[in-house]
Design an enzyme around this catalytic site. Sequence first.
Site, PDB file in Angstrom:
ATOM      1  CB  SER A 152      -0.895   0.017   1.240  1.00 13.84           C
ATOM      2  OG  SER A 152      -1.549   1.256   1.397  1.00 13.84           O
ATOM      3  CE1 TYR A 165      -4.128  -1.904   5.163  1.00 16.68           C
ATOM      4  CE2 TYR A 165      -3.114   0.124   4.352  1.00 16.68           C
ATOM      5  CZ  TYR A 165      -3.842  -1.027   4.123  1.00 16.68           C
ATOM      6  OH  TYR A 165      -4.286  -1.319   2.853  1.00 16.68           O
ATOM      7  CE  LYS A 169      -1.913  -3.788   3.060  1.00 17.59           C
ATOM      8  NZ  LYS A 169      -2.276  -5.090   2.447  1.00 17.59           N
TER       9      LYS A 169
END
Length: 303
Positions: A152, A165, A169
């Site tokens: 991401s 997150y 990622k």
Amino acid sequence: MSIRFDDRVAIVTGAGGGLGRQHALALGKRRAKVVVNDFGGARDGTGGSTGPAHQVADEIRAAGGEAIAAVCSVTDEAGVEDMVRSAIETWGRVDILVNNAGVLRDKTFAKMTLDDFRFVLDVHLMGAVICSKAVWEIMRAQNYGRIAMTTSSSGLYGNFGQANYGAAKLGLVGLMQTLAIEGAKYDIRVNSLAPTAATRMTEDLGGGLDLDALRPELVTPGLLHLVSENAPTRAILAAGAGGFEAAHITLTQGIYAAGPDAAEQVAARWAEVQNSDGQIIPEAGSAQGILEMTKAAKAKQGA
């Protein structure tokens, strides 16, 4: 040249909706045999349902393809082993793994609990590790494999409120780098996809965005290339709204600084450290050490 997946077997995790569903449907349409994995939980990973995985498998079969459903969390090692075993028992091989499953528990780092941090890492990063490990020996034995990680821009470049997150990622990119090196002699190619798409994972960000332009199916063509026969390896492909870009982790030529005032030299010459002229994309982590030792040797010769 048409990209097809005849006689290839693909596992797509988190395929009950959003990007994963589009990936699974597209693979099925192009004649791959698809294992549709989804735990059926909420966006934050709570709950669970058998419905989404079976619905997408039904869609693939209704369109004339072959598919089975696998309802398990990617963090469940026994469940993942069962999923891979089902693929082997049904079709005899596993050629493609798309690590797409994910959850969100967004908060600022100040408000985030360690449990929320660990859980997001477990699903995204350890989930990909568990699934990749479950197919790795199969791919090595058959001298063929294609693995896609879902990274991401939050991991590559950061995003407010997504420390957990983003860490997960970017961790997937590190996993990709080493698996691609270790898998090369077995024709196992490993890549990362950084998608921009309007799904339930991004629904809170929808204000002012052209949601039609961000349809998840516009990302999937990039995924198809990354897991195809002629796929690259160690690529980071950004994709969204019909745009496709390559992201790279690069190394600048930098400077040499030593002696009691080395810290002051680094500070004074910071612009040179960051200068991108002559930067490289390293083939392996050893490139950094080689570059640094070369500069040290040159400095010693000049002394």
